[in-house]
Design a protein around this motif. Structure first.
Motif, PDB file in Angstrom:
ATOM      1  N   GLN A  19     -13.588   1.796  14.898  1.00  0.00           N
ATOM      2  CA  GLN A  19     -14.290   2.379  13.745  1.00  0.00           C
ATOM      3  C   GLN A  19     -14.432   1.391  12.594  1.00  0.00           C
ATOM      4  N   GLU A  21     -14.019   0.350   8.772  1.00  0.00           N
ATOM      5  CA  GLU A  21     -13.108   0.635   7.663  1.00  0.00           C
ATOM      6  C   GLU A  21     -13.682   0.041   6.376  1.00  0.00           C
ATOM      7  N   ALA A  23     -12.545  -0.026   3.342  1.00  0.00           N
ATOM      8  CA  ALA A  23     -11.587  -0.751   2.499  1.00  0.00           C
ATOM      9  C   ALA A  23     -11.373  -2.187   2.987  1.00  0.00           C
ATOM     10  N   GLN A  24     -11.522  -2.387   4.296  1.00  0.00           N
ATOM     11  CA  GLN A  24     -11.320  -3.735   4.840  1.00  0.00           C
ATOM     12  C   GLN A  24     -12.646  -4.452   5.058  1.00  0.00           C
ATOM     13  N   LEU A  30      -8.149   0.829  16.560  1.00  0.00           N
ATOM     14  CA  LEU A  30      -6.911   1.541  16.264  1.00  0.00           C
ATOM     15  C   LEU A  30      -6.269   1.992  17.573  1.00  0.00           C
ATOM     16  N   MET A  35      -3.197  -1.612  14.615  1.00  0.00           N
ATOM     17  CA  MET A  35      -4.590  -1.797  14.240  1.00  0.00           C
ATOM     18  C   MET A  35      -4.948  -3.276  14.359  1.00  0.00           C
TER      19      MET A  35
ATOM     20  N   PRO B  14      -4.828  -2.830   0.639  1.00  0.00           N
ATOM     21  CA  PRO B  14      -4.728  -1.381   0.848  1.00  0.00           C
ATOM     22  C   PRO B  14      -3.436  -0.981   1.553  1.00  0.00           C
ATOM     23  N   LEU B  16      -2.361   0.258   4.348  1.00  0.00           N
ATOM     24  CA  LEU B  16      -2.984   0.562   5.636  1.00  0.00           C
ATOM     25  C   LEU B  16      -2.230   1.628   6.430  1.00  0.00           C
ATOM     26  N   TRP B  17      -0.919   1.703   6.190  1.00  0.00           N
ATOM     27  CA  TRP B  17      -0.053   2.613   6.950  1.00  0.00           C
ATOM     28  C   TRP B  17       0.492   3.676   6.023  1.00  0.00           C
ATOM     29  N   ALA B  64      -5.315   3.798   7.202  1.00  0.00           N
ATOM     30  CA  ALA B  64      -6.008   4.100   8.455  1.00  0.00           C
ATOM     31  C   ALA B  64      -5.059   4.685   9.494  1.00  0.00           C
TER      32      ALA B  64
END
Lengths: 92, 381
Positions: A19, A21, A23-24, A30, A35, B14, B16-17, B64
């Motif tokens: 997917q 993302e 933010a990245q 995933l 990830m 961010p 992330l986890w 995520a």
């Protein structure tokens, strides 16, 4: 590892999700508690891995899109091989 | 996991986890539980709506991966609702459970709601030892049945074994069981010493010989699996007590991991509640504020907080000075170098623990099991 044949159909391994993302600013893969941030080339290939297209169709699609850049077929096969070796995807 | 954030104090990447510790309630009593010793004295659990709001805010910041953990998360009656909300937000959701309280119907309902993965923890591969460590006579059979149900419903499955001196010698049997149950990943995680495990350290830390044997056997199985092209992956986590350099704890303080405890306290790791730092609560602050601006999350970001020898160490960008909780638990000051590091002037504390594991480890029956009665006694101090 044996060479990948044109008529093989790759599919993401169960439990893996591809997917985008925001933010990245990247596509990611995933999987349980993990990830992988993908580069653009890997994302372009994985976008076409849907459990229906065979290898030749993936190569053709990208070849058309990228105007027959030299070596594109080899790059795609190499990525699929690495992804398969890492158990990210399976072939049938 | 791949990190993308910088380690600068000004611009954290961010979170992330996101780990959602939904409850501290648990039917088991594992003596190495990572929950705080005084869990019985903590405040009321977040409501369903509060949790979903936490999920939404963290997702906006870039989270995520979502862990639904505890305690035993299955104690919560709103799991299906939480899973559905997580899926709609785009999370990859992981249920981290002991398997106690799970049923085939729940496994199916969670799949329908969009749960991505289930991790089941075992205490041992022998029924008797497993049940003894768990403090429950029926735990093992239930876990095995549920592991089969998880696979039957098409989930990927992680099996987690916390290993210690009382079960690590059966590592071959543990790996065999995991392969038989078709685990996709196996975590062979040697006990880390926080919470209840720290209280029981002398009775849990394996000897060096035990550890080396276990690692050798694990490597033999890895090779066997590799040759077969078998997808099962064995993850062996050594206890840092046998290292000369500290672990890169949480990949750096406030770098990618955000833990929300049952009462809404936000932590940079599961153990940080033990530190003498006032951490923010989601009932009072936004996740954005907590992650980017709170003093708790900025306390050990970057490198400016470091004392010597960390500050001038050429490995500081690799291990971030190790674990702040371990520094606090062992030396009384969270800003000290992690004593695991051979450059620390308190490395003798680690050497003493190794010696104790070699010479004077208490028996299984002497461990303090994790339960509410013991927790209440501990809070009274």
């Amino acid at each position: 590892m044996s060479a990948i044949a044109d008529e093989q159909i790759p599919n993401l391994r169960r439990g893996f999700r591809f997917q985008w993302e925001p933010a990245q600013q990247a596509h990611v893969l995933l999987y349980p508690e993990g990830m992988i941030k993908l580069n653009e080339a890997a994302a372009l290939i994985l976008e076409l891995v849907d459990g229906e297209r065979h290898v030749a169709a993936i190569v053709d699609t990208l070849r058309t899109r990228f105007d027959n850049v030299p070596g594109i077929r080899e790059d795609i096969l190499e990525f699929l091989e690495v992804a398969h070796g890492n158990h990210w995807l399976e072939f049938r | 996991m791949v990190t993308t954030g910088s380690n600068s104090a000004r611009t954290p990447g961010p979170p992330l986890w996101l780990l959602a510790e939904l409850t501290y309630r648990c039917p088991l009593q594992c003596p190495y539980c990572s929950n705080p010793l005084d869990f019985a004295a903590q405040g009321g659990e977040l409501s369903t709506a509060e949790w979903i709001d936490v999920f939404r805010q963290a997702r906006e910041l870039g989270a995520a991966q979502l862990g639904l953990s505890g305690g035993e998360p299955l104690v919560r009656q709103d799991l299906v609702e939480l899973i559905r909300a997580a899926r709609e937000l785009g999370y990859y959701s992981n249920l981290i459970t002991s398997g106690i309280g799970l049923t085939e119907a729940k496994v199916a309902a969670f799949a329908e709601a969009g749960l991505d993965h289930i991790q089941i923890s075992f205490q041992a591969a022998d029924e008797e030892l497993n049940n003894l460590l768990a403090g429950s006579g029926k735990a093992y059979a239930q876990k095995v049945a549920m592991a089969r149900a998880v696979k039957a419903h098409g989930y990927p499955m992680v099996l987690n074994f916390v290993t210690h001196r009382h079960n690590i010698d059966r590592i071959d049997r543990i790996i065999e069981l995991c392969i038989e149950l078709e685990a996709d990943y196996v975590e062979l995680a040697t006990c880390q010493f926080y919470g209840w495990a720290q209280l029981n350290r002398a009775g849990l830390l394996p000897s060096k010989a035990q550890l080396e044997r276990a690692e050798r056997i694990t490597n033999e199985y890895r090779e066997r699996l590799r040759v077969q092209g078998h997808p099962c992956k064995l993850i062996f986590v050594t206890p840092d007590y046998y290292e000369e350099r500290p672990k890169a704890c949480m990949n750096g303080w406030g770098s990618l991991f955000l833990d929300i405890t049952p009462d809404g306290t936000a932590l940079p790791c599961h153990s940080a509640r033990q530190l003498p730092i006032r951490f923010p609560n989601v009932r009072e602050h936004s996740i954005r504020h907590i992650w980017q601006e709170s003093s708790g999350f900025n306390r050990f970001r970057g490198y400016d907080w470091m004392p010597e020898p960390c500050r001038s160490c050429d490995e500081k960008e690799k291990d971030f000075g190790g674990c702040r909780c371990q520094a606090f638990l062992l030396t009384g000051d969270a800003a000290n170098p992690d004593p695991v590091c051979a450059k620390s002037d308190r490395h003798d504390l680690i050497l003493d623990a190794r010696r104790e594991a070699q010479e004077a480890a208490p028996a299984l029956e002497q461990l303090q099991f994790r339960n509410e009665k013991a927790s209440r006694l501990i809070c009274k101090g």
